[in-house]
Design a protein around this motif. Structure first.
Motif, PDB file in Angstrom:
ATOM      1  N   LEU A  69       0.809  -1.209   0.000  1.00 44.22           N
ATOM      2  CA  LEU A  69       0.000   0.000   0.000  1.00 44.22           C
ATOM      3  C   LEU A  69       0.849   1.269   0.000  1.00 44.22           C
ATOM      4  O   LEU A  69       0.558   2.215  -0.715  1.00 44.22           O
ATOM      5  N   PHE A  70       1.915   1.266   0.780  1.00 43.01           N
ATOM      6  CA  PHE A  70       2.700   2.487   0.937  1.00 43.01           C
ATOM      7  C   PHE A  70       4.012   2.474   0.178  1.00 43.01           C
ATOM      8  O   PHE A  70       4.685   3.495   0.102  1.00 43.01           O
ATOM      9  N   GLY A  71       4.402   1.334  -0.339  1.00 41.34           N
ATOM     10  CA  GLY A  71       5.688   1.260  -1.013  1.00 41.34           C
ATOM     11  C   GLY A  71       6.807   1.225   0.009  1.00 41.34           C
ATOM     12  O   GLY A  71       6.586   1.074   1.196  1.00 41.34           O
ATOM     13  N   GLY A  72       7.991   1.383  -0.470  1.00 41.53           N
ATOM     14  CA  GLY A  72       9.128   1.390   0.445  1.00 41.53           C
ATOM     15  C   GLY A  72       9.602  -0.013   0.759  1.00 41.53           C
ATOM     16  O   GLY A  72       9.408  -0.939  -0.031  1.00 41.53           O
ATOM     17  N   SER A  73      10.224  -0.147   1.900  1.00 41.07           N
ATOM     18  CA  SER A  73      10.794  -1.433   2.295  1.00 41.07           C
ATOM     19  C   SER A  73      10.643  -1.599   3.797  1.00 41.07           C
ATOM     20  O   SER A  73       9.998  -0.790   4.459  1.00 41.07           O
ATOM     21  N   ASP A  75      13.142  -1.356   5.736  1.00 39.59           N
ATOM     22  CA  ASP A  75      14.153  -0.504   6.358  1.00 39.59           C
ATOM     23  C   ASP A  75      13.484   0.741   6.920  1.00 39.59           C
ATOM     24  O   ASP A  75      12.650   1.365   6.263  1.00 39.59           O
ATOM     25  N   ALA A  76      13.839   1.097   8.142  1.00 42.79           N
ATOM     26  CA  ALA A  76      13.231   2.255   8.792  1.00 42.79           C
ATOM     27  C   ALA A  76      14.311   3.024   9.547  1.00 42.79           C
ATOM     28  O   ALA A  76      15.288   2.443  10.021  1.00 42.79           O
ATOM     29  N   PHE A  77      14.094   4.318   9.664  1.00 39.16           N
ATOM     30  CA  PHE A  77      15.039   5.169  10.375  1.00 39.16           C
ATOM     31  C   PHE A  77      14.300   5.993  11.416  1.00 39.16           C
ATOM     32  O   PHE A  77      13.187   6.462  11.184  1.00 39.16           O
ATOM     33  N   VAL A  78      14.937   6.131  12.582  1.00 35.54           N
ATOM     34  CA  VAL A  78      14.351   6.838  13.720  1.00 35.54           C
ATOM     35  C   VAL A  78      15.343   7.901  14.173  1.00 35.54           C
ATOM     36  O   VAL A  78      16.542   7.624  14.317  1.00 35.54           O
ATOM     37  N   ARG A  79      14.836   9.109  14.411  1.00 37.15           N
ATOM     38  CA  ARG A  79      15.657  10.199  14.951  1.00 37.15           C
ATOM     39  C   ARG A  79      15.444  10.241  16.454  1.00 37.15           C
ATOM     40  O   ARG A  79      14.303  10.252  16.926  1.00 37.15           O
ATOM     41  N   GLU A  80      16.541  10.268  17.190  1.00 38.66           N
ATOM     42  CA  GLU A  80      16.495  10.257  18.654  1.00 38.66           C
ATOM     43  C   GLU A  80      17.293  11.446  19.176  1.00 38.66           C
ATOM     44  O   GLU A  80      18.421  11.669  18.732  1.00 38.66           O
ATOM     45  N   ILE A  81      16.701  12.199  20.087  1.00 41.52           N
ATOM     46  CA  ILE A  81      17.407  13.306  20.736  1.00 41.52           C
ATOM     47  C   ILE A  81      17.321  13.089  22.239  1.00 41.52           C
ATOM     48  O   ILE A  81      16.232  12.868  22.783  1.00 41.52           O
ATOM     49  N   GLU A  96      11.367   9.855  17.080  1.00 39.67           N
ATOM     50  CA  GLU A  96      10.272   9.846  16.117  1.00 39.67           C
ATOM     51  C   GLU A  96      10.743   9.163  14.844  1.00 39.67           C
ATOM     52  O   GLU A  96      11.910   9.228  14.483  1.00 39.67           O
ATOM     53  N   ASN A  97       9.795   8.510  14.193  1.00 36.67           N
ATOM     54  CA  ASN A  97      10.129   7.828  12.954  1.00 36.67           C
ATOM     55  C   ASN A  97      10.338   8.845  11.837  1.00 36.67           C
ATOM     56  O   ASN A  97       9.635   9.838  11.740  1.00 36.67           O
ATOM     57  N   LEU A  98      11.331   8.582  11.012  1.00 33.75           N
ATOM     58  CA  LEU A  98      11.564   9.384   9.814  1.00 33.75           C
ATOM     59  C   LEU A  98      10.970   8.685   8.598  1.00 33.75           C
ATOM     60  O   LEU A  98      10.467   9.338   7.688  1.00 33.75           O
ATOM     61  N   SER A  99      11.025   7.377   8.595  1.00 32.24           N
ATOM     62  CA  SER A  99      10.536   6.598   7.461  1.00 32.24           C
ATOM     63  C   SER A  99       9.013   6.570   7.461  1.00 32.24           C
ATOM     64  O   SER A  99       8.384   6.365   8.499  1.00 32.24           O
ATOM     65  N   LEU A 100       8.436   6.777   6.305  1.00 34.60           N
ATOM     66  CA  LEU A 100       6.988   6.729   6.082  1.00 34.60           C
ATOM     67  C   LEU A 100       6.203   7.641   7.026  1.00 34.60           C
ATOM     68  O   LEU A 100       5.042   7.387   7.316  1.00 34.60           O
ATOM     69  N   SER A 101       6.834   8.714   7.479  1.00 30.05           N
ATOM     70  CA  SER A 101       6.154   9.606   8.423  1.00 30.05           C
ATOM     71  C   SER A 101       4.989  10.350   7.776  1.00 30.05           C
ATOM     72  O   SER A 101       4.132  10.870   8.489  1.00 30.05           O
ATOM     73  N   GLN A 102       4.937  10.381   6.457  1.00 27.33           N
ATOM     74  CA  GLN A 102       3.782  11.002   5.807  1.00 27.33           C
ATOM     75  C   GLN A 102       2.533  10.136   5.962  1.00 27.33           C
ATOM     76  O   GLN A 102       1.415  10.610   5.780  1.00 27.33           O
ATOM     77  N   ALA A 130      -1.865   7.072  12.575  1.00 26.84           N
ATOM     78  CA  ALA A 130      -1.878   6.912  11.119  1.00 26.84           C
ATOM     79  C   ALA A 130      -2.436   8.199  10.526  1.00 26.84           C
ATOM     80  O   ALA A 130      -3.354   8.801  11.077  1.00 26.84           O
ATOM     81  N   ARG A 131      -1.889   8.612   9.403  1.00 25.39           N
ATOM     82  CA  ARG A 131      -2.280   9.881   8.786  1.00 25.39           C
ATOM     83  C   ARG A 131      -3.027   9.646   7.475  1.00 25.39           C
ATOM     84  O   ARG A 131      -2.641  10.166   6.448  1.00 25.39           O
ATOM     85  N   MET A 132      -4.090   8.861   7.533  1.00 26.87           N
ATOM     86  CA  MET A 132      -4.828   8.531   6.314  1.00 26.87           C
ATOM     87  C   MET A 132      -6.313   8.758   6.561  1.00 26.87           C
ATOM     88  O   MET A 132      -7.073   7.822   6.744  1.00 26.87           O
ATOM     89  N   ALA A 133      -6.718  10.001   6.565  1.00 26.63           N
ATOM     90  CA  ALA A 133      -8.104  10.330   6.900  1.00 26.63           C
ATOM     91  C   ALA A 133      -9.106   9.706   5.928  1.00 26.63           C
ATOM     92  O   ALA A 133     -10.210   9.343   6.321  1.00 26.63           O
ATOM     93  N   LEU A 134      -8.731   9.547   4.675  1.00 21.88           N
ATOM     94  CA  LEU A 134      -9.663   9.005   3.686  1.00 21.88           C
ATOM     95  C   LEU A 134      -9.894   7.508   3.857  1.00 21.88           C
ATOM     96  O   LEU A 134     -10.945   7.001   3.489  1.00 21.88           O
ATOM     97  N   TRP A 135      -8.915   6.819   4.398  1.00 22.31           N
ATOM     98  CA  TRP A 135      -8.997   5.360   4.519  1.00 22.31           C
ATOM     99  C   TRP A 135      -8.994   4.988   5.997  1.00 22.31           C
ATOM    100  O   TRP A 135      -8.062   4.407   6.503  1.00 22.31           O
ATOM    101  N   ARG A 136     -10.064   5.315   6.692  1.00 19.80           N
ATOM    102  CA  ARG A 136     -10.098   5.116   8.136  1.00 19.80           C
ATOM    103  C   ARG A 136      -9.869   3.661   8.533  1.00 19.80           C
ATOM    104  O   ARG A 136      -9.161   3.387   9.496  1.00 19.80           O
ATOM    105  N   SER A 137     -10.450   2.695   7.796  1.00 16.95           N
ATOM    106  CA  SER A 137     -10.259   1.291   8.183  1.00 16.95           C
ATOM    107  C   SER A 137      -8.799   0.877   7.988  1.00 16.95           C
ATOM    108  O   SER A 137      -8.244   0.139   8.805  1.00 16.95           O
ATOM    109  N   ALA A 138      -8.164   1.358   6.927  1.00 15.30           N
ATOM    110  CA  ALA A 138      -6.739   1.068   6.724  1.00 15.30           C
ATOM    111  C   ALA A 138      -5.910   1.746   7.810  1.00 15.30           C
ATOM    112  O   ALA A 138      -4.956   1.161   8.331  1.00 15.30           O
ATOM    113  N   ALA A 139      -6.290   2.972   8.170  1.00 16.16           N
ATOM    114  CA  ALA A 139      -5.579   3.695   9.223  1.00 16.16           C
ATOM    115  C   ALA A 139      -5.701   2.963  10.564  1.00 16.16           C
ATOM    116  O   ALA A 139      -4.716   2.834  11.292  1.00 16.16           O
ATOM    117  N   ASP A 140      -6.900   2.484  10.874  1.00 16.57           N
ATOM    118  CA  ASP A 140      -7.093   1.738  12.124  1.00 16.57           C
ATOM    119  C   ASP A 140      -6.237   0.478  12.147  1.00 16.57           C
ATOM    120  O   ASP A 140      -5.611   0.157  13.155  1.00 16.57           O
TER     121      ASP A 140
END
Length: 182
Positions: A69-73, A75-81, A96-102, A130-140
């Motif tokens: 659904l989202f593409g990518g892989s 692999d994920a990256f996280v920024r930590e302070i 916070e996650n950097l990967s797929l944060s959109q 989840a940031r997918m207002a149009l696809w609430r069931s997918a977001a859930d």
């Protein structure tokens, strides 16, 4: 949006726990964390607060529908302070996650404070959305999976960190015994 909270104590002094923070990875119990890169570390000359910014490279076994659904892989990256205040004995970590944060965000906050001279309080909160207002069931479905994954990784992290603290404590005891024997 989902929230995850946990609070418990480590049976180690605050200073030992803070040292252990830098030794947590790599760790066989947290094999999903593949790399840790320090981007910046500084000490505020007025306050003595140590600020560290790191990027953690992770491999997550995402469900196939998420990758499709989202593409990518995986692999994920996280920024930590992190901020460590030796005067007040307060250590905070925000990640916070950097990967797929959109599509989804996970904002985590950890705090270590002394509970007694030999115990350190740990508190952790995470806000997962989840940031997918149009696809609430997918977001859930995505949020539920992310919460489950976060909780699994948090449990692994707790076990891994406990092992790190025990190993460092044993090394310290060994060095003290060797020094007193001389």
């Amino acid at each position: 949006m989902h929230f995850v909270n946990q609070v418990f104590n480590y049976d180690h002094p605050w200073s030992h726990v803070v040292i252990g923070m830098w030794h947590k990875y790599p760790n066989p119990k947290c094999s999903h964390v593949l790399s840790v890169d320090v981007l910046d570390r500084s000490v505020d000359p007025k306050t003595g607060i140590i600020r560290t910014e790191r990027i953690l490279g992770c491999k997550q076994k995402a469900p196939k529908w998420i990758v499709k659904l989202f593409g990518g892989s995986e692999d994920a990256f996280v920024r930590e302070i992190s901020f460590i205040d030796p005067k007040t004995q307060n250590a905070t970590i925000t990640s916070e996650n950097l990967s797929l944060s959109q599509f989804a965000t996970c904002l985590e906050q950890i705090r270590y404070t002394p509970d007694s001279p030999h115990r350190t309080a740990f508190s952790q909160t995470a806000e997962i959305q989840a940031r997918m207002a149009l696809w609430r069931s997918a977001a859930d479905s995505l949020e539920k999976w992310l919460v489950q994954r976060f909780e699994q990784n948090a449990q692994l992290g707790k076990m891994a960190f406990t092992d790190v603290l025990r190993r460092l404590w044993e090394e310290r005891q060994g060095l003290q015994s060797a020094a007193s024997a001389v």
